[in-house]
Design a protein around this motif. Structure first.
Motif, PDB file in Angstrom:
ATOM      1  N   HIS A 185       0.815  -1.209   0.000  1.00 29.90           N
ATOM      2  CA  HIS A 185       0.000   0.000   0.000  1.00 29.90           C
ATOM      3  C   HIS A 185       0.855   1.269   0.000  1.00 29.90           C
ATOM      4  CE1 HIS A 185      -3.296  -2.670   0.587  1.00 29.90           C
ATOM      5  NE2 HIS A 185      -2.944  -3.007   1.814  1.00 29.90           N
ATOM      6  N   TYR A 219      -0.887   4.392  -1.165  1.00 32.02           N
ATOM      7  CA  TYR A 219      -1.827   4.924  -0.178  1.00 32.02           C
ATOM      8  C   TYR A 219      -1.077   5.723   0.888  1.00 32.02           C
ATOM      9  CZ  TYR A 219      -5.424   5.047   3.463  1.00 32.02           C
ATOM     10  OH  TYR A 219      -6.321   5.444   4.415  1.00 32.02           O
ATOM     11  N   LEU A 250      -1.550   9.661   2.018  1.00 30.20           N
ATOM     12  CA  LEU A 250      -1.720  10.132   3.393  1.00 30.20           C
ATOM     13  C   LEU A 250      -0.709  11.219   3.735  1.00 30.20           C
ATOM     14  CD1 LEU A 250      -2.359   6.795   5.363  1.00 30.20           C
ATOM     15  CD2 LEU A 250      -4.040   8.477   4.562  1.00 30.20           C
ATOM     16  N   ASP A 271     -12.718   5.314   1.885  1.00 30.44           N
ATOM     17  CA  ASP A 271     -11.384   5.745   1.484  1.00 30.44           C
ATOM     18  C   ASP A 271     -10.422   4.565   1.370  1.00 30.44           C
ATOM     19  OD1 ASP A 271      -9.442   7.896   0.970  1.00 30.44           O
ATOM     20  OD2 ASP A 271      -8.569   7.300   2.884  1.00 30.44           O
ATOM     21  N   PHE A 272     -10.508   3.637   2.306  1.00 28.75           N
ATOM     22  CA  PHE A 272      -9.507   2.572   2.404  1.00 28.75           C
ATOM     23  C   PHE A 272      -9.990   1.244   1.826  1.00 28.75           C
ATOM     24  CE2 PHE A 272      -7.111  -0.753   4.652  1.00 28.75           C
ATOM     25  CZ  PHE A 272      -5.816  -0.282   4.532  1.00 28.75           C
ATOM     26  N   GLY A 310     -11.926   1.556  -3.000  1.00 26.68           N
ATOM     27  CA  GLY A 310     -11.047   2.286  -2.100  1.00 26.68           C
ATOM     28  C   GLY A 310      -9.603   2.278  -2.578  1.00 26.68           C
ATOM     29  N   ALA A 337      -6.995   0.753  -1.023  1.00 25.18           N
ATOM     30  CA  ALA A 337      -6.138  -0.315  -0.505  1.00 25.18           C
ATOM     31  C   ALA A 337      -6.573  -1.714  -0.931  1.00 25.18           C
ATOM     32  CB  ALA A 337      -6.082  -0.248   1.019  1.00 25.18           C
ATOM     33  N   THR A 338      -7.866  -1.995  -0.908  1.00 28.03           N
ATOM     34  CA  THR A 338      -8.325  -3.357  -1.185  1.00 28.03           C
ATOM     35  C   THR A 338      -7.905  -3.836  -2.563  1.00 28.03           C
ATOM     36  OG1 THR A 338     -10.199  -3.163   0.318  1.00 28.03           O
ATOM     37  CG2 THR A 338     -10.376  -4.818  -1.404  1.00 28.03           C
TER      38      THR A 338
END
Length: 471
Positions: free
Chosen positions: A242, A245, A249, A381-382, A387, A389-390
């Motif tokens: 990730h 991601y 952040l 978001d995740f 999202g 990340a998935t």
């Protein structure tokens, strides 16, 4: 002249003696797991991810041989509410009957076997089979057989019970519903054991229980279900899988500046760290402490009234754990991810190389609009293919599944992190939660323990090799 030396081990090939050449025996299955913790060794044979005969045995002995999560009581608020799902290969219908009792039936008409209820959820006093019109009430009783008087049925047929067949076991813990198509299982409380304390950390964030935020996401990936089981307990992959991601952040942090602290910012005296608890019957939890930011992001921290009530009803050690990041696995099909927002996900094995995931945003009943808004934004978001990340994880599962085709490469080396004997500075936090795990680990924020996978594989082996009457 060049000489070559082969050190490739002879792989276990259960498919050679499987359905095509005789049944797989418990002895064959036992060779697939090399579990010698005193020697620092834990290995899983690649064929457990790829073999069709092993997969068929998993459906029978694992998913149809123990308790599996099937839903929330809050999905069945009113009489005649229902949801449908699967237990292994078995379609099931879960209803609240007219008296308020929750029931679970095989979702198949007693006449010719058609699915009785083709919907995921709803409210119906009667369920009518589309094929020939046989009807059942929400208690599963057959209330009508189409044209029964003209059917010339024999007396022996009319004397039979024509109601929906009940699933042998259904029970609830703190509003989470579990069921089993096998009658030979222990009580749900025995099955969950110390994992109940970790479920409590989630449920006790709501005074009136938990509910699914409206809507759910279902998707498939082309890989074995055990890759999701492992990944839900795996912190080690985060920084590499990730990385994009993480970059997002960092950019957000620069643009947004420091987060406003509201309304509660307890002092976390323990250093940033990471660890796991491994429990009986395959359950496990990984956790981390990130004192510098985790409290600020919690939806519970956006609802002053709810937070005040939770504080007043929760001892300090437990409250601290509510705000730490936790991923809980209830073997074999449930994970509850509590890393700011709450995700509840289940999986359904479809083939050795195909798995269906169903994902819900989980929330306290009656939380404030602001807390719910924050919760949903963090969730979308995740998580899930939409999202950030998935989709990374799903790609990794499929790359692993392809790589497992190299069966002559030997077992992977992905189960050794954390096996080294504990040093004097290792901290066991289990006493704060009043639990006694089979094993626990503790390490630096980049530790990435892999021993928390072991309990699931030990339960896998127990179920795959047991006599079905053992429970």
């Amino acid at each position: 002249m060049t000489s070559f030396r082969s050190e490739v081990p002879s792989p276990v090939r259960p498919s050679d003696g499987g359905v095509r050449g005789g049944p797989i025996t418990p002895e064959m299955v036992s060779k697939l797991l090399d579990d010698r913790p005193d020697d620092g060794i834990f290995r899983v044979d690649r064929t457990v991810f790829t073999d069709q005969d092993i997969f068929e045995r998993e459906l029978t002995h694992v998913f149809e041989g123990t308790w599996v999560f099937v839903g929330l009581e809050s999905q069945l608020r009113k009489p005649n509410d229902f949801v449908t799902t699967y237990i292994g290969r078995h379609p099931v219908l879960i209803t609240k009957d007219g008296t308020g009792e929750i029931r679970c039936f095989f979702n198949t008409c007693r006449h010719r076997g058609a699915i009785v209820c083709p919907f995921k959820k709803g409210n119906q006093k009667f369920h009518v089979c589309r094929y020939h019109g046989w009807s059942y009430d929400s208690a599963g009783k057959n209330v009508s057989m189409t044209d029964e008087k003209d059917g010339q049925y024999p007396p022996s047929f009319l004397a039979d019970d024509h109601g929906l067949k009940p699933v042998p076991k259904i029970a609830s813990y703190r509003g989470l519903l579990f069921a089993s198509v096998s009658p030979d299982v222990p009580t749900l409380e025995e099955h969950l054991g110390d994992a109940r304390a970790f479920i409590d950390l989630v449920v006790d964030q709501g005074i009136e229980g938990l509910e699914f935020v409206d809507g759910n996401v279902s998707y498939t990936f082309d890989a074995n279900w055990k890759l999701q089981f492992e990944n839900g307990l795996d912190y080690y992959h985060f920084a590499s899988t990730h990385s994009s991601y993480i970059d997002v952040l960092k950019k957000r942090e620069v643009r947004r500046g420091p987060l406003e602290v509201k309304p509660w910012n307890p002092t976390e005296t323990d250093p940033d760290a990471q660890g796991s608890f491994s429990l009986a019957r395959g359950h496990a939890m990984m956790w981390s402490i990130h004192a510098s930011r985790v409290y600020k992001l919690r939806p519970l921290n956006q609802d002053g009234k709810l937070l005040s009530t939770v504080q007043g009803q929760t001892r300090e050690d437990k409250l601290k754990w509510m705000f730490r990041q936790r991923n809980l696995t209830i073997y074999p099909n449930l994970q509850i991810v509590d890393i700011g927002t709450l995700q509840l996900r289940t999986w359904r094995p479809l083939a050795p190389d195909k798995t269906e995931i169903t994902s819900h945003c989980l929330a306290p009943v009656g939380e404030s609009d602001e807390a719910r808004r924050v919760r949903i934004r963090l969730y979308e978001d995740f998580f899930n293919p939409s999202g950030l990340a998935t989709s990374d994880d799903n790609v990794m599962y499929e790359l692993c599944q392809t790589g497992y085709g190299a069966r002559f490469a030997g077992p992977t080396q992905g189960y050794a992190r954390g096996l080294r004997p504990k040093s004097g500075e290792a901290l066991n936090y289990s006493s704060e939660l009043q639990v006694s795990p089979d094993r626990w680990t503790y390490g630096a924020p980049l530790f990435g323990d892999e021993t928390c996978f072991h309990s699931g594989y030990r339960e896998w082996l127990r179920l795959m090799t047991r006599d079905p009457s053992e429970g």
